[in-house]
Design an enzyme around this catalytic site. Structure first.
Site, short mmCIF file in Angstrom:
data_model
loop_
_atom_site.label_atom_id
_atom_site.label_comp_id
_atom_site.label_asym_id
_atom_site.label_seq_id
_atom_site.Cartn_x
_atom_site.Cartn_y
_atom_site.Cartn_z
N CYS A 122 0.82 -1.23 0.00
CA CYS A 122 0.00 0.00 0.00
C CYS A 122 0.85 1.27 0.00
CB CYS A 122 -0.96 0.00 1.17
SG CYS A 122 -2.06 -1.41 1.19
N HIS A 255 -2.88 7.30 2.91
CA HIS A 255 -3.38 6.03 2.40
C HIS A 255 -4.81 5.81 2.92
CE1 HIS A 255 -3.83 1.99 1.24
NE2 HIS A 255 -3.65 1.46 2.44
N ASN A 285 -10.10 0.12 0.45
CA ASN A 285 -8.63 0.20 0.39
C ASN A 285 -8.17 -0.39 -0.94
OD1 ASN A 285 -5.88 -0.19 0.64
ND2 ASN A 285 -5.97 -1.03 2.70
O1 UT7 Z 1 -3.26 -0.94 3.92
C1 UT7 Z 1 -3.18 -1.32 5.26
C2 UT7 Z 1 -4.19 -2.42 5.39
N1 UT7 Z 1 -4.98 -2.59 6.50
C3 UT7 Z 1 -5.41 -1.71 7.43
O2 UT7 Z 1 -5.09 -0.57 7.52
C4 UT7 Z 1 -6.35 -2.27 8.43
C5 UT7 Z 1 -5.98 -1.94 9.85
N2 UT7 Z 1 -6.92 -2.52 10.77
C6 UT7 Z 1 -8.22 -2.18 10.87
O3 UT7 Z 1 -8.67 -1.34 10.11
C7 UT7 Z 1 -9.07 -2.82 11.92
O4 UT7 Z 1 -8.25 -3.56 12.81
C8 UT7 Z 1 -10.16 -3.75 11.33
C9 UT7 Z 1 -11.20 -2.90 10.61
C10 UT7 Z 1 -9.57 -4.75 10.37
C11 UT7 Z 1 -10.85 -4.53 12.44
O5 UT7 Z 1 -11.38 -3.64 13.40
P1 UT7 Z 1 -11.22 -3.94 14.96
O6 UT7 Z 1 -11.91 -2.87 15.66
O7 UT7 Z 1 -9.74 -4.12 15.19
O8 UT7 Z 1 -12.02 -5.30 15.11
P2 UT7 Z 1 -11.51 -6.74 15.60
O9 UT7 Z 1 -10.61 -7.37 14.62
O10 UT7 Z 1 -11.05 -6.62 17.01
O11 UT7 Z 1 -12.88 -7.54 15.59
C12 UT7 Z 1 -13.90 -7.28 16.54
C13 UT7 Z 1 -15.13 -8.11 16.22
C14 UT7 Z 1 -14.88 -9.62 16.22
O12 UT7 Z 1 -16.00 -10.20 16.87
P3 UT7 Z 1 -15.93 -10.74 18.39
O13 UT7 Z 1 -14.85 -11.78 18.35
O14 UT7 Z 1 -15.55 -9.52 19.20
O15 UT7 Z 1 -17.30 -11.24 18.63
C15 UT7 Z 1 -14.90 -9.99 14.76
O16 UT7 Z 1 -15.34 -11.31 14.55
O17 UT7 Z 1 -15.65 -7.81 14.93
C16 UT7 Z 1 -15.91 -9.02 14.21
N3 UT7 Z 1 -15.72 -8.78 12.80
C17 UT7 Z 1 -16.74 -8.51 11.95
N4 UT7 Z 1 -18.06 -8.36 12.14
C18 UT7 Z 1 -18.81 -8.07 11.07
C19 UT7 Z 1 -14.57 -8.79 12.11
N5 UT7 Z 1 -14.81 -8.51 10.80
C20 UT7 Z 1 -16.15 -8.32 10.69
C21 UT7 Z 1 -16.98 -8.01 9.61
N6 UT7 Z 1 -18.30 -7.87 9.85
N7 UT7 Z 1 -16.51 -7.81 8.35
#
Ligand code: UT7
Length: 328
Positions: A122, A255, A285
């Site tokens: 990225c 980004h 993204n």
């Molecule tokens: O170019 C660089 C590339 N990437 C990035 O910049 C991404 C950087 N990271 C992020 O943007 C965030 O960490 C995410 C958006 C990927 C995730 O957000 P988060 O607040 O860190 O969520 P998490 O991974 O802690 O997940 C929390 C909950 C989980 O459920 P439980 O276990 O708490 O019940 C996941 O299963 O959210 C759930 N979850 C979803 N729910 C609905 C994860 N993905 C999804 C989804 N839809 N797509």
């Protein structure tokens, strides 16, 4: 003469921008209709993403790059034959080899220019732009095309809702030309290979087979924290290199991965939200394409005006990050 400008120096000036997004916007609800176990509210609240564009089967990085490149060349008033440097930033190249830059060169009808790909995920477009700037400043090259093009839909595990909802496909391009006024005023690039594992596609093709895992894997929270930390610090570092305060810039184009990362970065920099170009809600993204697509949009809709100072920032797998500050 303005601050940071030296007499007799050669600078790289942006003279054209172009972008391309494939197909119609695909909403979060469209993804649910396609069988992905997610919800619209979660995606919007955690990422800000409402739509992304997805390439048609067979629509690859080279084909998207060509359309974005032609639009940038038209804005610059140049033909492809006049280019002496082509750089494509991509993590989803059309082939193992030749490079997507060489394929693009052939498709555009340029013969003999220097052409190669850069791979910084990225951050790839910012890496490519900085490399092109250094070629032009050295005096060896005068007219460069830098493209970021990625088709991440082909490397997503569509069963992994933690990643597949975040990305989209697209291409963005700029034309840079040698000039005696800036242009690109300062740039910085960094990487930390110790963090390779937090965002990767840990597979390869060998002996006719896929080895390892051919899908994007990400430790979301580790990437999030690193992104916020480095985007704020690299912005300061780049402004300092240009002899400026970050509040003196007119536009920040970070980004486009997550609105919360973008907001945290601008807050840390003390920059008003109105100075930040945001496309993540409509593009998702798009990896190497995200920064040049946002740039192209803001140039074409008239927000970025001649003489304004724009700071571009990339961050991504590697772990890589960097920034470039230019006067438009
Ligand atoms: O170019 C660089 C590339 N990437 C990035 O910049 C991404 C950087 N990271 C992020 O943007 C965030 O960490 C995410 C958006 C990927 C995730 O957000 P988060 O607040 O860190 O969520 P998490 O991974 O802690 O997940 C929390 C909950 C989980 O459920 P439980 O276990 O708490 O019940 C996941 O299963 O959210 C759930 N979850 C979803 N729910 C609905 C994860 N993905 C999804 C989804 N839809 N797509």
């Amino acid at each position: 003469m303005k601050s940071g400008e030296k007499s007799g120096s050669v600078y790289a000036r942006l003279t054209g921008t172009g972008g391309y997004l494939p197909g119609a916007p695909v909403s979060n609800l469209d993804l649910i209709a396609r069988g992905i176990d997610t919800d619209d509210e979660w995606i919007i609240e955690r990422t800000g993403i409402r739509f992304r564009h997805l390439a048609a089967p067979g629509e690859n990085s080279g084909a998207m790059a060509k359309i974005a490149a032609e639009r940038a060349l038209a804005m610059a008033g140049l033909t492809a034959a006049e280019l002496d440097l082509l750089i494509v930033a991509t993590s989803t190249p059309d082939y193992i080899f030749p490079s997507t830059a060489c394929l693009l060169q052939g498709a555009l009808g340029n013969h003999g220019a220097t052409a190669f790909d850069v791979q910084a995920v990225c951050s790839g477009f910012v890496y490519g732009l900085v490399v092109a700037d250094k070629f032009i400043r050295s005096g060896t090259h005068k007219k460069a095309l830098v493209v970021g093009s990625d088709v991440f839909s082909t490397i997503l595990d569509w069963q992994d809702r933690g990643t597949c909802v975040l990305f989209g496909d697209g291409a963005g391009a700029v034309v840079l030309e040698a000039s005696d006024t800036p242009g690109i005023m300062a740039s910085v690039l960094h990487a930390d290979g110790a963090q390779a594992g937090i965002l990767s596609v840990p597979g390869q093709v060998r002996s006719g087979k896929v080895w390892g895992d051919p899908f994007l894997r990400m430790e979301g929270q580790a990437v999030f924290k690193n992104a916020v930390r480095v985007l704020a610090s690299v912005a300061e570092e780049c402004c300092q290199a240009a002899g400026m305060e970050s509040r003196e810039i007119d536009w920040l184009i970070p980004h486009q991965a997550n609105i919360r990362i973008i907001d945290a970065t601008s807050r840390k920099m003390g920059l008003a939200r109105e100075k930040v170009i945001v496309t993540v809600e409509r593009h998702g993204n798009t990896s190497a394409a995200s920064v040049p697509l946002a740039l192209d949009e803001a140039v074409r809709d008239g927000r970025i005006k001649k003489g304004q100072r724009v700071l571009l920032e990339g961050v991504g797998g590697g772990f890589t990050w960097g920034a470039a500050l230019f006067e438009f």
